[in-house]
Motif scaffolding. Structure first.
Motif, PDB file in Angstrom:
ATOM      1  N   ALA A 107       0.862  -1.179   0.000  1.00 59.54           N
ATOM      2  CA  ALA A 107       0.000   0.000   0.000  1.00 59.54           C
ATOM      3  C   ALA A 107       0.897   1.227   0.000  1.00 59.54           C
ATOM      4  N   GLU A 108       0.559   2.212  -0.796  1.00 60.66           N
ATOM      5  CA  GLU A 108       1.424   3.373  -0.966  1.00 60.66           C
ATOM      6  C   GLU A 108       1.721   4.078   0.357  1.00 60.66           C
ATOM      7  N   LYS A 109       0.757   4.100   1.255  1.00 60.86           N
ATOM      8  CA  LYS A 109       0.945   4.804   2.526  1.00 60.86           C
ATOM      9  C   LYS A 109       1.527   3.925   3.627  1.00 60.86           C
ATOM     10  N   LYS A 110       1.605   2.605   3.381  1.00 63.90           N
ATOM     11  CA  LYS A 110       2.050   1.681   4.418  1.00 63.90           C
ATOM     12  C   LYS A 110       3.278   0.868   4.043  1.00 63.90           C
ATOM     13  N   GLY A 111       3.680   0.883   2.792  1.00 64.14           N
ATOM     14  CA  GLY A 111       4.794   0.053   2.370  1.00 64.14           C
ATOM     15  C   GLY A 111       4.381  -1.398   2.181  1.00 64.14           C
ATOM     16  N   HIS A 112       5.301  -2.313   2.437  1.00 64.75           N
ATOM     17  CA  HIS A 112       5.061  -3.742   2.204  1.00 64.75           C
ATOM     18  C   HIS A 112       4.866  -4.505   3.509  1.00 64.75           C
ATOM     19  N   GLU A 113       3.960  -5.478   3.452  1.00 63.33           N
ATOM     20  CA  GLU A 113       3.792  -6.449   4.521  1.00 63.33           C
ATOM     21  C   GLU A 113       3.913  -7.839   3.907  1.00 63.33           C
ATOM     22  N   LEU A 114       4.809  -8.650   4.443  1.00 62.28           N
ATOM     23  CA  LEU A 114       5.013 -10.010   3.961  1.00 62.28           C
ATOM     24  C   LEU A 114       4.689 -10.970   5.089  1.00 62.28           C
ATOM     25  N   VAL A 115       3.939 -12.018   4.779  1.00 63.43           N
ATOM     26  CA  VAL A 115       3.508 -12.971   5.797  1.00 63.43           C
ATOM     27  C   VAL A 115       4.082 -14.345   5.457  1.00 63.43           C
ATOM     28  N   PHE A 116       4.824 -14.916   6.405  1.00 60.23           N
ATOM     29  CA  PHE A 116       5.447 -16.225   6.246  1.00 60.23           C
ATOM     30  C   PHE A 116       4.841 -17.200   7.251  1.00 60.23           C
ATOM     31  N   GLN A 117       4.859 -18.481   6.891  1.00 59.23           N
ATOM     32  CA  GLN A 117       4.250 -19.491   7.758  1.00 59.23           C
ATOM     33  C   GLN A 117       5.146 -20.727   7.829  1.00 59.23           C
ATOM     34  N   LEU A 118       5.198 -21.321   9.026  1.00 57.96           N
ATOM     35  CA  LEU A 118       5.909 -22.578   9.229  1.00 57.96           C
ATOM     36  C   LEU A 118       5.030 -23.493  10.061  1.00 57.96           C
ATOM     37  N   LYS A 119       4.827 -24.736   9.580  1.00 61.77           N
ATOM     38  CA  LYS A 119       4.039 -25.725  10.308  1.00 61.77           C
ATOM     39  C   LYS A 119       4.910 -26.941  10.629  1.00 61.77           C
ATOM     40  N   ASP A 120       4.432 -27.740  11.589  1.00 60.43           N
ATOM     41  CA  ASP A 120       5.193 -28.928  11.967  1.00 60.43           C
ATOM     42  C   ASP A 120       5.249 -29.934  10.823  1.00 60.43           C
ATOM     43  N   THR A 121       6.359 -30.656  10.771  1.00 55.80           N
ATOM     44  CA  THR A 121       6.593 -31.704   9.773  1.00 55.80           C
ATOM     45  C   THR A 121       7.177 -32.913  10.499  1.00 55.80           C
ATOM     46  N   ALA A 122       7.428 -33.965   9.747  1.00 57.17           N
ATOM     47  CA  ALA A 122       8.067 -35.139  10.339  1.00 57.17           C
ATOM     48  C   ALA A 122       9.426 -34.765  10.932  1.00 57.17           C
ATOM     49  N   HIS A 123      10.135 -33.861  10.247  1.00 60.65           N
ATOM     50  CA  HIS A 123      11.448 -33.429  10.736  1.00 60.65           C
ATOM     51  C   HIS A 123      11.323 -32.685  12.063  1.00 60.65           C
ATOM     52  N   THR A 124      10.399 -31.725  12.142  1.00 60.63           N
ATOM     53  CA  THR A 124      10.256 -30.967  13.395  1.00 60.63           C
ATOM     54  C   THR A 124       9.712 -31.852  14.511  1.00 60.63           C
ATOM     55  N   HIS A 126      10.310 -34.942  14.977  1.00 63.06           N
ATOM     56  CA  HIS A 126      11.420 -35.749  15.493  1.00 63.06           C
ATOM     57  C   HIS A 126      12.210 -34.975  16.552  1.00 63.06           C
ATOM     58  N   LEU A 127      12.391 -33.662  16.337  1.00 60.46           N
ATOM     59  CA  LEU A 127      13.167 -32.839  17.258  1.00 60.46           C
ATOM     60  C   LEU A 127      12.334 -32.290  18.406  1.00 60.46           C
ATOM     61  N   TRP A 128      11.038 -32.072  18.144  1.00 62.09           N
ATOM     62  CA  TRP A 128      10.139 -31.430  19.122  1.00 62.09           C
ATOM     63  C   TRP A 128       8.737 -31.928  18.789  1.00 62.09           C
ATOM     64  N   ASN A 129       8.261 -32.893  19.527  1.00 62.89           N
ATOM     65  CA  ASN A 129       7.083 -33.666  19.117  1.00 62.89           C
ATOM     66  C   ASN A 129       5.771 -32.940  19.452  1.00 62.89           C
ATOM     67  N   HIS A 130       5.537 -31.838  18.736  1.00 64.17           N
ATOM     68  CA  HIS A 130       4.325 -31.052  18.942  1.00 64.17           C
ATOM     69  C   HIS A 130       3.788 -30.545  17.607  1.00 64.17           C
ATOM     70  N   SER A 131       2.480 -30.336  17.591  1.00 65.03           N
ATOM     71  CA  SER A 131       1.805 -29.782  16.423  1.00 65.03           C
ATOM     72  C   SER A 131       1.670 -28.272  16.614  1.00 65.03           C
ATOM     73  N   PHE A 132       2.113 -27.498  15.620  1.00 65.39           N
ATOM     74  CA  PHE A 132       2.118 -26.045  15.775  1.00 65.39           C
ATOM     75  C   PHE A 132       1.979 -25.352  14.421  1.00 65.39           C
ATOM     76  N   GLN A 133       1.682 -24.073  14.497  1.00 64.42           N
ATOM     77  CA  GLN A 133       1.729 -23.195  13.326  1.00 64.42           C
ATOM     78  C   GLN A 133       2.357 -21.874  13.755  1.00 64.42           C
ATOM     79  N   LEU A 134       3.403 -21.455  13.035  1.00 67.95           N
ATOM     80  CA  LEU A 134       4.049 -20.168  13.271  1.00 67.95           C
ATOM     81  C   LEU A 134       3.733 -19.238  12.111  1.00 67.95           C
ATOM     82  N   GLN A 135       3.530 -17.986  12.425  1.00 71.35           N
ATOM     83  CA  GLN A 135       3.333 -16.978  11.389  1.00 71.35           C
ATOM     84  C   GLN A 135       4.199 -15.762  11.718  1.00 71.35           C
TER      85      GLN A 135
END
Length: 295
Positions: A107-124, A126-135
């Motif tokens: 937006a011209e008056k606000k600049g850029h906003e970028l949204v990234f997401q990470l969810k649990d996988t078999a790899h995560t 194995h290291l930390w046995n929880h279901s999660f969503q990060l944004q």
């Protein structure tokens, strides 16, 4: 990523093995890696003759799965070494995994906003046995703002730590950090000894590695003729780190003299301020970095 290439001010390219996004708008220039949702460079257009608000090592190889030294690495779900499994990756897994870019808004008056997401996988799991969503939402305006949200998508409570491991450019011999006066800390270089900072300003004269579990989250970094940097976060913990000469020489991705050019002032929730999150619950945190006072 393809659907976001047409957004004004967004350029996508590959840096060795890693995908990165360059942002150019009326407020700032920024570079962000999809690995770790990690911002590598940020410079306000008001900062004339300045290298910007973040320091990044010139020795990075930008390899997949290898942590990037500098900018703002994101450490989750633990800080430092794992408490039980010493062969697990330091600072968790979030900083070396690719995140999904799910939205880009301009937006011209606000600049850029970028949204990234990470969810649990078999790899995560194995290291930390929880279901999660990060944004992670990164707002590129005249100041840099990071919004972090964590959601427990599983059916059991979990405990987590996190840190924005921010690297700031300084002349280390003139650097002063304000905002930690009369604050308790843990000295990692003295066998985790507890202490209290009595000085109004931190001045770094040797290797430093301090954890401040509970702070007010408002800091000021001044460094001679370099731009003053203001940091504000609703996260309660802070870390102050500089490797100094001897340790820097042991770090393959830090030049032998580069320790003179940065200090880490990190914001997060660690040690006594680690957090527990119930099933289906969420928590949000914010980090703001600017070249002007936000108080």
């Amino acid at each position: 990523m393809t659907e976001f290439k047409s957004v004004d001010g967004v350029t996508y390219h590959v840096k060795n093995e890693l995908e990165v996004i360059e942002i150019d708008n009326q407020f700032c220039n920024a570079i962000i890696s999809l690995q770790g949702a990690q911002i590598l460079e940020f410079k306000s257009n008001k900062m004339i003759n300045s290298k910007g608000l973040l320091w990044t090592s010139s020795l990075n190889t930008y390899q997949q799965g290898k942590a990037i030294r500098g900018g703002i690495p994101f450490c989750f779900p633990w800080f430092g070494g794992h408490k039980i499994h010493h062969d697990y990756p330091a600072h968790g897994f979030a900083r070396y995994l690719p995140w999904q870019l799910i939205d880009v808004i301009y937006a011209e008056k606000k600049g850029h906003e970028l949204v990234f997401q990470l969810k649990d996988t078999a790899h995560t799991r194995h290291l930390w046995n929880h279901s999660f969503q990060l944004q992670m939402k990164i707002c590129c305006q005249d100041k840099l703002t990071l919004h972090f949200e964590i959601i427990n998508t599983g059916d059991i409570e979990f405990e987590y730590e996190f840190v924005w491991h921010s690297y700031f450019p300084v002349d280390i011999y003139h650097a002063k950090i304000k905002g930690l006066h009369q604050t308790a800390y843990i000295d990692q270089l003295k066998h985790m000894q507890d202490d209290v900072q009595t000085e109004e300003y931190i001045e770094i004269e040797k290797e430093m590695d301090r954890i401040y579990p509970k702070t007010k989250g408002v800091f000021k970094i001044s460094s001679g003729q370099m731009p003053t940097i203001y940091v504000k976060s609703n996260a309660k913990s802070a870390v102050v780190w500089n490797p100094w000469l001897t340790k820097a020489q042991r770090l393959a991705d830090v030049g032998d003299q580069a320790w003179q050019d940065f200090v880490c002032l990190e914001s997060g929730q660690i040690k006594d301020a680690s957090m527990k999150l119930a099933p289906n619950a969420s928590a949000t945190y914010e980090l703001i970095i600017s070249d002007h006072d936000m108080i």
